[in-house]
Motif scaffolding. Structure first.
Motif, PDB file in Angstrom:
ATOM      1  N   ASP A  36       0.848  -1.194   0.000  1.00  0.00           N
ATOM      2  CA  ASP A  36       0.000   0.000   0.000  1.00  0.00           C
ATOM      3  C   ASP A  36       0.883   1.243   0.000  1.00  0.00           C
ATOM      4  O   ASP A  36       1.768   1.391   0.854  1.00  0.00           O
ATOM      5  CB  ASP A  36      -0.896  -0.020   1.245  1.00  0.00           C
ATOM      6  N   ASP A 312     -13.074   4.484  -1.379  1.00  0.00           N
ATOM      7  CA  ASP A 312     -12.380   3.319  -1.930  1.00  0.00           C
ATOM      8  C   ASP A 312     -13.044   2.903  -3.229  1.00  0.00           C
ATOM      9  O   ASP A 312     -14.289   2.847  -3.305  1.00  0.00           O
ATOM     10  CB  ASP A 312     -12.456   2.128  -0.969  1.00  0.00           C
ATOM     11  N   LEU A 315     -10.507  -2.066  -8.081  1.00  0.00           N
ATOM     12  CA  LEU A 315     -10.177  -2.377  -9.474  1.00  0.00           C
ATOM     13  C   LEU A 315     -10.324  -3.870  -9.744  1.00  0.00           C
ATOM     14  O   LEU A 315     -10.464  -4.288 -10.898  1.00  0.00           O
ATOM     15  CB  LEU A 315      -8.745  -1.934  -9.782  1.00  0.00           C
ATOM     16  N   THR A 319      -7.343  -5.588  -5.473  1.00  0.00           N
ATOM     17  CA  THR A 319      -6.700  -4.285  -5.636  1.00  0.00           C
ATOM     18  C   THR A 319      -7.725  -3.168  -5.605  1.00  0.00           C
ATOM     19  O   THR A 319      -8.786  -3.259  -6.233  1.00  0.00           O
ATOM     20  CB  THR A 319      -5.913  -4.233  -6.955  1.00  0.00           C
ATOM     21  N   LEU A 320      -7.419  -2.096  -4.869  1.00  0.00           N
ATOM     22  CA  LEU A 320      -8.278  -0.916  -4.851  1.00  0.00           C
ATOM     23  C   LEU A 320      -7.437   0.351  -4.906  1.00  0.00           C
ATOM     24  O   LEU A 320      -6.262   0.356  -4.555  1.00  0.00           O
ATOM     25  CB  LEU A 320      -9.192  -0.900  -3.622  1.00  0.00           C
ATOM     26  N   VAL A 321      -8.065   1.429  -5.373  1.00  0.00           N
ATOM     27  CA  VAL A 321      -7.497   2.766  -5.274  1.00  0.00           C
ATOM     28  C   VAL A 321      -8.339   3.537  -4.270  1.00  0.00           C
ATOM     29  O   VAL A 321      -9.519   3.245  -4.075  1.00  0.00           O
ATOM     30  CB  VAL A 321      -7.449   3.484  -6.633  1.00  0.00           C
ATOM     31  N   TYR A 322      -7.731   4.529  -3.625  1.00  0.00           N
ATOM     32  CA  TYR A 322      -8.445   5.244  -2.571  1.00  0.00           C
ATOM     33  C   TYR A 322      -7.974   6.689  -2.498  1.00  0.00           C
ATOM     34  O   TYR A 322      -6.870   7.038  -2.954  1.00  0.00           O
ATOM     35  CB  TYR A 322      -8.241   4.559  -1.219  1.00  0.00           C
ATOM     36  N   ILE A 343      -2.927   3.425  -3.799  1.00  0.00           N
ATOM     37  CA  ILE A 343      -3.333   2.106  -4.300  1.00  0.00           C
ATOM     38  C   ILE A 343      -2.884   1.053  -3.305  1.00  0.00           C
ATOM     39  O   ILE A 343      -1.812   1.167  -2.696  1.00  0.00           O
ATOM     40  CB  ILE A 343      -2.733   1.839  -5.713  1.00  0.00           C
ATOM     41  N   ARG A 344      -3.718   0.041  -3.136  1.00  0.00           N
ATOM     42  CA  ARG A 344      -3.419  -1.063  -2.231  1.00  0.00           C
ATOM     43  C   ARG A 344      -3.766  -2.380  -2.928  1.00  0.00           C
ATOM     44  O   ARG A 344      -4.857  -2.505  -3.503  1.00  0.00           O
ATOM     45  CB  ARG A 344      -4.261  -0.919  -0.976  1.00  0.00           C
ATOM     46  N   THR A 345      -2.851  -3.321  -2.888  1.00  0.00           N
ATOM     47  CA  THR A 345      -3.107  -4.623  -3.503  1.00  0.00           C
ATOM     48  C   THR A 345      -2.754  -5.739  -2.526  1.00  0.00           C
ATOM     49  O   THR A 345      -1.759  -5.658  -1.806  1.00  0.00           O
ATOM     50  CB  THR A 345      -2.337  -4.797  -4.820  1.00  0.00           C
TER      51      THR A 345
END
Length: 347
Positions: A36, A312, A315, A319-322, A343-345
């Motif tokens: 992250d 949030d 994707l 995985t998300l972008v925030y 971004i966090r995966t």
């Protein structure tokens, strides 16, 4: 954090490695974690603005290994090794001096009567703090985490959010939604038999409701005798926290209350903290909101208010972008803020 992704965390795994032969059906090791990073600006209370690439805006970056071996009769040997790291510069740990496996390092037994583990273990109080606020374990945007573990004016709990070393934790097997947990950490210092940490917790999970009450008592932060370096004269800190969540369709509500009592020679002071929050799913994305307030009493009279709003957008399942913004106000300090997107995966 998007609720669908949160349910996958931290169970998501990149690989599951099994030994060959007869043990293959009985033993396993799993690699997992999350990465992250965010870009933004931060002005600490009383400080100046810094533009930055930061770590762990949504969840703290870490990697881990966990495994189990079937011993028969409903018994398993289990272990967990987890290491924080800072993605923006590649160093291990959350800060200078953090151990390599600073997130968790324990081994134990999982049995029909519950689970018993030994080593470096996450505090029960920490688990209560992160699971009952919508920003989870973020040291960047969670008012609950910041007030409890990154406190000013001596308002937070001891330990800094770090795992308890030299600890033993017992958890009962869940029964009809209820579970009991107990934790004890030794000082491990010669001539300091009274230096310890201990905690107890009651949890409930049923339908749309989750709730818990946890109590802990500390005689030191990291090593016996170090309380005086944080609050002069402090000998014992006791803290109790209650938290609950309730889901109504696309809305999840969060609430927390904690009371901290600090025993100091010739007096002392206490702190009341409350937090209300919500996560609202709108389409595939989720809006997060949280507001936390702390008020000191006794020998001290300080106030702090911190609020956060975030969004949030997933994707994929992992995985998300925030993006999020935080405002911070406290007695004796000029106001602070943090704003960022990242971004966090999971893996």
């Amino acid at each position: 954090m998007n609720r669908k992704l949160r349910r996958a965390f931290p169970a998501a795994a990149l690989a599951s490695l099994c030994w060959s032969g007869h043990a293959a059906a009985q033993s396993s090791v799993t690699l997992y974690g999350d990465v992250d990073a965010f870009v933004g600006a931060k002005k600490a209370l009383g400080g100046q603005t810094a533009w930055m690439v930061g770590n762990g805006g949504a969840t703290a970056s870490f990697w881990g290994l966990k495994g189990s071996e079937d011993l028969g009769g409903g018994y398993q040997a289990v272990f967990e090794l987890e290491s924080y790291f800072s993605v923006q510069n590649g160093t291990f740990g959350r800060f200078a001096g953090d151990g390599f496996f600073s997130r968790n390092a324990w081994v134990g037994i999982n049995a029909p009567w519950g689970k018993l583990v030994f080593g470096q273990i996450g505090p029960l109080y920490w688990n209560s703090t992160i699971f009952y606020n919508p920003f989870f374990n973020s040291f960047v945007f969670s008012p609950a985490v910041i007030h409890t573990y990154v406190a000013v004016n001596g308002q937070g709990v001891g330990g800094g959010g770090g795992e308890w070393s030299n600890a033993v934790t017992y958890s009962t097997a869940p029964y009809d939604g209820w579970q009991l947990n107990a934790q004890y950490a030794f000082g491990n210092a010669a001539g300091e038999p009274g230096q310890n940490k201990w905690a107890g917790q009651v949890q409930y999970r049923g339908g749309p409701i989750t709730a818990n009450v946890v109590y802990q008592q500390l005689k030191f932060n990291s090593v016996p005798g170090d309380f005086a370096s944080s609050v002069p004269g402090l000998s014992t800190q006791s803290a109790v926290q209650a938290g609950a969540t309730y889901e109504i369709g696309a809305v999840k509500l969060y609430g927390q209350y904690q009371y901290i009592s600090n025993a100091i020679a010739g007096g002392g002071y206490h702190v009341n903290f409350g937090q209300l929050g919500a996560s609202i799913q709108i389409g595939v994305g989720t809006v997060l909101m949280s507001d936390g307030m702390s008020k000191s009493g006794g020998e001290r009279d300080e106030f702090r208010n911190t609020w956060s709003v975030g969004y949030d957008y997933p994707l994929s399942r992992r995985t998300l972008v925030y993006t999020a913004v935080l405002g911070d106000h406290a007695t004796h300090f000029s106001s602070g803020y943090t704003i960022g997107g990242g971004i966090r995966t999971l893996f």
